[in-house]
Scaffold this active site. Structure first.
Site: not given
Ligand code: MSP
Length: 512
Positions: A147, A19, A130, A296, A144, A22, A127, A299
């Protein structure tokens, strides 16, 4: 010697599909990778997926799937999404890859042998979102902060990493290397976390409760998952892909993450590296969160922005431009379709898109596309060049410091300088006077030079647009590392540029 750079995105959990969030981090790292390459550096750009742990096992079960099959599907989706989006990663790692599993086990064994992993019992608030324990003081109203759910109380015998032992070494490291975590707000947040005593880190789950993880080499009844697993990818995948000499990249490792995973990256990871006898990474670049207007992205609210859909509707570079320009790196930003369309129309359709088509259309109309020689020059010409020199200096500086919004803002000042130059020089008016026509040739020559510079400056952020402009000019804009192609002499007389093709057709605001 060419300097080497290791750049990473987080490994995304496979319980969600790609999304906006990412995509932002991935586009940022792609821009950084293209910038460093353009500066002549040898880049290793790593991304991938995080596939073990409770919540992945749960997501697979919800879909009536084996975890492995489920992870295969979603990981492939991340990979193909980045491919379609033109993300120039060098390696895609999965935490289920054999080489990664082996590396994690070797690292665990090493730290265990050194006495920094022990077996103990611990009860605490956990959590699952996290995948970590929370101290009471970190919770907000017992929930948390990310979340907004109440953590579960878990008490069981597990393996612990003696993280507390590394609190002082970490503080010493950060004192000696204050640039490690940026922007400064996040460094301050980290220093705040480190004012409290560090607890040891629970790194295992008994197989009786979770099997979807990496087996501990010293106790086959336990697995490790998420943090002690995923963070290690930054080294395991680098060593795997580069073989001998990987340390030269590691010396200049830059991680990019959002604020949600500051603590694992700024506390768990450097202390794990210290325990494993590896150098701490060079830099952690932390950005804020994208919200959907006031809420936020989720989904259940049905407001999730998907990269492929945005690419389909507006082109990848339109989406990249908005992401990079709208969010001040480090701060939160709001995504709304209105803000997107307004910026798209103002900066892209009316801005760079209009500029390119005006210049090339005039070149076509007046000279059948043939660039003319530079006859007499005026002060305004020198001013235009100076605006570009300034934009280049500032944009490179901003790219270098992960200030993408500033890099683009500075480049767009050069776009504005071109617009002003066209208005003031008024080539369309001059053309009506026979004797002024050579001057029109000069003005357009300089504007073609300007477009070529623009193509060079935007390339890290907007690679497709840069390539399209270069192709219309039939000229190589060159890399950022090279001396800028000289003004007035870089197009030989008679060089033919193409007719303009629209870059960013205006988007109508949908009537609500
Ligand atoms: N799997 C762990 C990270 C392990 S790193 C060795 C994780 N995954 S995650 O799918 O939740 O990805 C989190 C990351 O996705 C955030 O740190 C950021 O890079 C990106 N984002 C996900 N949602 C986001 C927003 N709404 N806004 C900006 N970036 C965010 O955590």
């Amino acid at each position: 010697m060419t300097s080497r750079v290791h750049l990473t995105t987080p490994l995304y959990y496979v319980n969600a599909e790609p999304h906006l969030g990412h995509t932002y981090t991935t586009v940022v790292v792609d821009t950084a990778a293209r910038f460093h390459r353009s500066m002549g550096r040898d880049v290793f750009f790593l991304t991938g997926t995080d596939e073990h742990g409770d919540k992945i096992a749960q997501a697979a079960a919800d879909k009536n799937c084996e975890p492995r099959a489920y992870a295969d599907r979603v990981s492939a989706l991340f990979r193909s999404t980045w491919d379609t989006c033109g993300i120039s990663y060098d390696h895609f790692v999965r935490t289920t890859d054999d080489y990664h599993v082996r590396f994690v086990q070797e690292m665990l064994q090493k730290i265990h042998d050194a006495g920094d992993i022990y077996f103990g019992e611990y009860g605490g608030k956990y959590c699952y979102g996290c995948e970590r324990f929370y101290a009471d003081r970190e919770l907000v109203n017992g929930k948390c902060p990310d979340h907004k759910t109440e953590p579960a109380f878990i008490s069981e015998k597990n393996y612990f990493f003696r993280m507390s032992r590394y609190q002082q070494p970490l503080l010493d490291y950060l004192a000696a290397n204050p640039e490690t975590v940026s922007p400064v707000g996040y460094r301050n947040e980290l220093m705040g976390l480190l004012r409290e005593p560090l607890e040891d880190l629970c790194i295992s789950r008994p197989k009786s409760r979770l099997t979807w993880g990496i087996e501990l080499p010293f106790d086959r009844e336990y697995v490790t998952y998420v943090w002690f697993d995923a963070l290690v990818n930054y080294v395991s995948a680098l060593a795997h892909a580069k073989g001998e000499g990987w340390e030269q990249y590691w010396d200049n490792a830059h991680h990019y993450v959002a604020k949600d995973i500051l603590k694992p990256h700024a506390v768990f990871w450097p202390t794990m590296l210290m325990a494993a006898g590896l150098p701490v990474y060079r830099a952690l670049h932390v950005h804020g969160y994208w919200n959907m207007g006031e809420s936020k992205m989720s989904k259940s609210l049905g407001n999730v922005i998907r990269p492929l859909e945005m690419r389909e509707r507006f082109g990848m570079d339109g989406f990249r431009y908005f992401l990079l320009r709208e969010m001040a790196f480090g701060n939160d930003a709001a995504f709304t379709e209105d803000a997107f369309i307004t910026r798209f129309n103002a900066d892209l359709s009316n801005g760079i898109g209009n500029l390119v088509s005006r210049v090339l259309a005039m070149q076509q109309r007046y000279f059948e596309g043939a660039v003319q020689s530079v006859a007499n020059t005026e002060q305004a010409d020198a001013d235009l060049e100076a605006a570009f020199a300034e934009a280049e200096r500032r944009a490179i500086d901003a790219y270098e410091n992960s200030q993408y919004h500033i890099a683009l803002e500075e480049i767009w000042k050069a776009v504005a300088a071109c617009d002003k130059y066209i208005v003031e020089m008024a080539p369309f008016r001059l053309w009506k006077q026979e004797e002024a026509r050579p001057r029109v040739g000069t003005i357009l020559h300089l504007l073609c030079d300007a477009l070529r510079h623009l193509a060079r400056l935007i390339a890290p952020a907007m690679p497709e647009t840069s390539a399209k402009i270069a192709s219309m000019l039939d000229a190589d804009p060159g890399r950022l590392a090279d001396r800028a192609p000289a003004w007035r002499t870089s197009f030989r007389e008679g060089h033919v540029v193409k007719a303009p093709e629209p870059l960013f057709p205006r988007v109508e605001v949908p009537k609500s």
